[in-house]
Design a protein around this motif. Structure first.
Motif, PDB file in Angstrom:
ATOM      1  N   ALA A 565       0.756  -1.474  -0.224  1.00  0.00           N
ATOM      2  CA  ALA A 565       0.167  -0.062  -0.517  1.00  0.00           C
ATOM      3  C   ALA A 565       1.286   1.769   0.206  1.00  0.00           C
ATOM      4  N   ILE A 566       1.840   1.268   1.168  1.00  0.00           N
ATOM      5  CA  ILE A 566       3.127   2.732   0.543  1.00  0.00           C
ATOM      6  C   ILE A 566       3.344   2.501  -0.487  1.00  0.00           C
ATOM      7  N   GLU A 567       3.931   1.761  -1.132  1.00  0.00           N
ATOM      8  CA  GLU A 567       4.457   1.680  -2.497  1.00  0.00           C
ATOM      9  C   GLU A 567       3.328   2.560  -3.255  1.00  0.00           C
ATOM     10  N   ALA A 568       1.865   1.516  -3.300  1.00  0.00           N
ATOM     11  CA  ALA A 568       1.046   2.536  -4.615  1.00  0.00           C
ATOM     12  C   ALA A 568       1.211   4.016  -4.139  1.00  0.00           C
ATOM     13  N   TYR A 569       1.017   4.072  -2.847  1.00  0.00           N
ATOM     14  CA  TYR A 569       0.918   5.390  -2.791  1.00  0.00           C
ATOM     15  C   TYR A 569       1.832   6.309  -2.702  1.00  0.00           C
ATOM     16  N   GLY A 570       3.253   5.868  -3.097  1.00  0.00           N
ATOM     17  CA  GLY A 570       3.997   6.651  -3.594  1.00  0.00           C
ATOM     18  C   GLY A 570       3.840   7.412  -4.958  1.00  0.00           C
ATOM     19  N   GLU A 571       3.716   5.874  -5.243  1.00  0.00           N
ATOM     20  CA  GLU A 571       3.585   5.890  -7.500  1.00  0.00           C
ATOM     21  C   GLU A 571       2.313   6.998  -7.512  1.00  0.00           C
ATOM     22  N   SER A 572       1.619   7.686  -6.553  1.00  0.00           N
ATOM     23  CA  SER A 572       0.340   8.174  -6.052  1.00  0.00           C
ATOM     24  C   SER A 572       0.794   9.488  -6.007  1.00  0.00           C
ATOM     25  N   LEU A 573       1.338   9.471  -5.596  1.00  0.00           N
ATOM     26  CA  LEU A 573       2.117  10.876  -4.806  1.00  0.00           C
ATOM     27  C   LEU A 573       2.990  11.750  -6.083  1.00  0.00           C
ATOM     28  N   GLU A 574       3.410  10.649  -6.569  1.00  0.00           N
ATOM     29  CA  GLU A 574       4.545  11.055  -7.742  1.00  0.00           C
ATOM     30  C   GLU A 574       3.699  11.727  -8.945  1.00  0.00           C
ATOM     31  N   ALA A 575       2.787  10.850  -9.222  1.00  0.00           N
ATOM     32  CA  ALA A 575       1.985  11.047 -10.015  1.00  0.00           C
ATOM     33  C   ALA A 575       1.314  12.564 -10.304  1.00  0.00           C
ATOM     34  N   TYR A 576       0.369  12.859  -8.753  1.00  0.00           N
ATOM     35  CA  TYR A 576      -0.199  14.016  -9.349  1.00  0.00           C
ATOM     36  C   TYR A 576       0.538  15.575  -9.380  1.00  0.00           C
ATOM     37  N   ARG A 577       2.297  14.341  -7.789  1.00  0.00           N
ATOM     38  CA  ARG A 577       3.050  16.739  -8.337  1.00  0.00           C
ATOM     39  C   ARG A 577       3.044  16.664  -9.637  1.00  0.00           C
ATOM     40  N   GLU A 578       3.063  15.950 -10.512  1.00  0.00           N
ATOM     41  CA  GLU A 578       3.316  16.045 -11.692  1.00  0.00           C
ATOM     42  C   GLU A 578       2.407  16.773 -12.727  1.00  0.00           C
ATOM     43  N   PHE A 579       1.453  16.592 -12.289  1.00  0.00           N
ATOM     44  CA  PHE A 579       0.046  17.750 -12.964  1.00  0.00           C
ATOM     45  C   PHE A 579      -0.317  18.753 -11.848  1.00  0.00           C
ATOM     46  N   GLU A 580       0.634  18.619 -10.660  1.00  0.00           N
ATOM     47  CA  GLU A 580       0.091  20.387  -9.492  1.00  0.00           C
ATOM     48  C   GLU A 580      -1.304  20.211  -9.400  1.00  0.00           C
ATOM     49  N   ASP A 581      -1.003  18.426  -9.337  1.00  0.00           N
ATOM     50  CA  ASP A 581      -2.910  18.534  -8.555  1.00  0.00           C
ATOM     51  C   ASP A 581      -2.695  18.945  -7.168  1.00  0.00           C
ATOM     52  N   TRP A 582      -2.713  19.794  -6.271  1.00  0.00           N
ATOM     53  CA  TRP A 582      -2.444  19.852  -5.139  1.00  0.00           C
ATOM     54  C   TRP A 582      -3.309  19.296  -4.117  1.00  0.00           C
ATOM     55  N   TYR A 583      -3.985  19.058  -4.562  1.00  0.00           N
ATOM     56  CA  TYR A 583      -5.661  18.218  -4.188  1.00  0.00           C
ATOM     57  C   TYR A 583      -4.976  16.526  -3.936  1.00  0.00           C
ATOM     58  N   GLY A 584      -4.831  16.445  -4.939  1.00  0.00           N
ATOM     59  CA  GLY A 584      -4.575  14.838  -4.771  1.00  0.00           C
ATOM     60  C   GLY A 584      -3.530  14.733  -4.343  1.00  0.00           C
ATOM     61  N   GLU A 585      -2.999  15.381  -4.463  1.00  0.00           N
ATOM     62  CA  GLU A 585      -1.407  15.491  -3.787  1.00  0.00           C
ATOM     63  C   GLU A 585      -0.917  15.892  -1.747  1.00  0.00           C
TER      64      GLU A 585
END
Length: 637
Positions: A565-585
């Motif tokens: 789960a930690i690994e999956a959340y880390g992947e999610s965080l990295e992608a959100y940051r690429e898009f300046e999706d602050w709420y997703g981040e």
């Protein structure tokens, strides 16, 4: 601008300076009446100044040239410093001949125009700040009757009144005078009167006390009319059109569309209007000459709109201008939307090089874009307004401007009825449903998505019907109707598979997984999220891949597979940051923090909660930010 309080400030400054002994030689004041029909000339003014200096009758020189010589000689001989106030000058020719010719004395000039060609220190006066406006009216009432408790009892009404006055000192003083006269009525009664009239000048001038303590006229509309009449035709035209623009601030590009001129000509006219204090540039970071927004004072805007409304030729000129700016907004919003929705393999959008550029343009024009969609309630603009609204959904969703999105979707829905656009109506209902759902109004969202689904079915648009089913499922899940949500998402997935629409199929799998997880069907949810992630990867949709990774992390966490789960959340965080999706981040960091807590890693959890709070703050989500900080504070350092 007129009514901003130039004369009052100059007089007050002179009184204070005199009290401090700065000008022992005295103060001279001349009202040049520069904006009256018959302004005072310098030749007339010098006679008044000589009279004040004791030169009159037989002592007065016979020619104008010798009168100026006598005036300057008197000032040069005066050892005690004097202050000369030249009030209401419309042109340098009124005051240049009156300057003392020595730096021993001081001169204070007031004008509605900036004399940019002269090397004189200039102090621009703007409207008061809201709190200052409230204080001004409160003091004005208490100076007359210290027992007047209306400002304390009607704080909200007083603040609205000052806003309707545009925080313009002249308008505020007139309003205070009206409140003194109607001392047995509440502030709210005057607010309602101005709001109903739609034009503060008509109400304030009708109830104006007439003159102030200095004998100056307290009438607002003539101040605006005299300034407007003095404008050259091209400046007057641009001012009228700018006052018809949607939103309080309008970018230079949009003004260029309004005017139907090239950018250079528009900038030149705007600069001239700014020198006359009709408009002002709104400075900020990353602003270029072609993108700087311009603001018109609210009272000027209402005045100019009234000028247009009273003339059939000007009304048609204004309607054509609104048509041009609406077309402009649609073209560029469409290009920005293309960039936001762009996926690898699609044709590169031309207007914006990357997502950041598109977001920056949309952020800068947001108020105007939202207001322009509301023009769709008029038949002439309905079709374009509907198309513009459809271009704003992705942006308003990603930035979480849900109130704006609700307003846009409702205006678009009304416009589709005028335009006879059933497919557009379906899209508007669907967008309205998403906005209502995100605003926490799930039951209303269910109704909106149901209407959208039925309209898509009636028009035979099965691909869009699938999206409506999917959105309906999300709203049902938010309302706690989990099994109905699963059925809706399954229906959406099946329709997408029939249409071989892999991208929207990925979204249906993702939402189906969320509903299954709510129903306690964890392993099915993990499978669904894995399907969604793989399809988003295959279609190149990195942003939605982030959401799939996040949801997959939730499923893995529920299944007790913490490290995965930690690994999956880390992947999610990295992608959100690429898009300046602050709420997703923020969401990804929050989930990551909870996963660290479950894994007994409190230091990492605390850091993630603080980072989540920062991301939520950038996303305009103060409640979530506060909760994240509180959670972090509970954990050991």
């Amino acid at each position: 601008m007129g009514g901003i309080g130039k004369t009052a400030l100059a007089v007050e400054a002179a009184h204070r300076a005199r009290a401090r002994g700065w000008f022992p030689g005295g103060t001279l004041f001349v009202d040049l009446r520069g904006y009256d029909d018959d302004p005072v000339t310098a030749d007339q003014a010098v006679l008044a100044l000589l009279d004040a200096l004791g030169v009159r009758d037989r002592d007065l020189p016979p020619t104008t040239e010798r009168q100026y010589d006598a005036y300057r000689e008197l000032l040069s001989e005066r050892r005690d410093r004097m202050l000369l106030i030249l009030d209401n000058a419309c042109d340098p020719s009124q005051y240049l001949p009156l300057l003392p010719g020595t730096d021993h004395h001081r001169v204070l000039i007031t004008s509605r125009d900036r004399p940019d060609a002269l090397a004189v220190r200039q102090i621009d006066l703007e409207a008061l700040a809201p709190d200052e406006s409230v204080d001004l009216v409160t003091r004005a009432l208490h100076d007359t009757d210290e027992r007047d408790d209306r400002p304390a009892l009607e704080r909200d009404a007083l603040r609205e009144l000052t806003g309707l006055c545009g925080h313009l000192p002249l308008a505020l003083q007139i309003a205070a005078g009206m409140l003194r006269r109607r001392r047995h009525r509440g502030i709210a009664s005057l607010v309602a009167e101005i709001r109903d009239a739609g034009d503060p000048t008509s109400v304030l001038d009708r109830g104006s006390p007439g003159t102030d303590l200095y004998g100056r006229s307290l009438v607002l509309r003539p101040v605006l009319e005299t300034s407007y009449r003095r404008l050259p035709p091209d400046e007057a035209r641009l001012l009228r059109l700018l006052c018809l623009a949607p939103g309080a601030e309008t970018g230079t590009e949009a003004i260029t569309a309004l005017a139907g001129l090239d950018t250079g000509a528009v900038l030149s006219l705007l600069e001239d209007l700014a020198a006359r204090h009709f408009v002002m540039p709104v400075r900020g970071s990353n602003v270029t000459a072609s993108s700087v927004p311009w603001r018109v004072h609210d009272v000027v805007r209402v005045f100019a709109v009234g000028v247009v409304a009273g003339d059939a030729r000007l009304r048609e000129e204004g309607e054509a201008a609104r048509e041009r700016v609406l077309d402009f907004y649609y073209r560029w919003a469409d290009a920005a939307d293309d960039r936001l929705r762009w996926l690898p393999g699609m044709q590169e959008p031309r207007r914006f090089e990357d997502r950041g550029q598109a977001l920056a343009w949309l952020d800068g024009e947001r108020a105007g874009l939202v207001a322009a969609v509301a023009w769709g309630r008029e038949v002439r603009f309905a079709g374009t307004a509907v198309r513009l609204a459809q271009c704003l959904g992705e942006y308003l969703y990603s930035r979480r401007y849900f109130d704006d999105w609700i307003a846009v979707a409702e205006a678009a829905r009304e416009a589709t009825l005028l335009a006879g656009d059933r497919l557009g109506e379906a899209i508007a209902w669907d967008h309205l449903g998403v906005a209502l759902r995100e605003a926490g109004r799930a039951e209303e969202a269910i109704d909106a998505h149901t209407r959208a689904r039925d309209l898509y079915q009636a028009t035979g648009d099965h691909e869009s019907e699938a999206m409506a089913w999917d959105n309906l499922g999300i709203a049902l899940r938010e309302a706690g109707r989990t099994e109905e949500a699963i059925d809706a998402h399954t229906r959406a997935r099946d329709l997408c598979q029939e249409a071989e629409d892999r991208h929207h199929e990925a979204g249906a799998w993702h939402n189906l997984g969320n509903a299954q997880q709510d129903a306690g069907r964890t392993e099915e949810a993990i499978d669904a999220h894995t399907q969604a992630r793989d399809l988003f990867q295959a279609t190149g949709d990195r942003h939605r891949e982030a959401k799939a990774w996040h949801s997959l992390g939730n499923g893995l966490q529920d299944a007790g597979r913490a490290e995965e789960a930690i690994e999956a959340y880390g992947e999610s965080l990295e992608a959100y940051r690429e898009f300046e999706d602050w709420y997703g981040e923020g969401r990804a960091l929050h989930a990551l923090a909870l996963a660290y807590e479950a894994a007994h890693r409190p230091t990492e959890a605390r850091a993630a909660h603080f980072q989540s709070a920062d991301a939520y703050t950038r996303a305009n989500a103060p409640t979530e930010a506060s909760e994240a900080r509180a959670r972090a504070a509970e954990l050991p350092e």
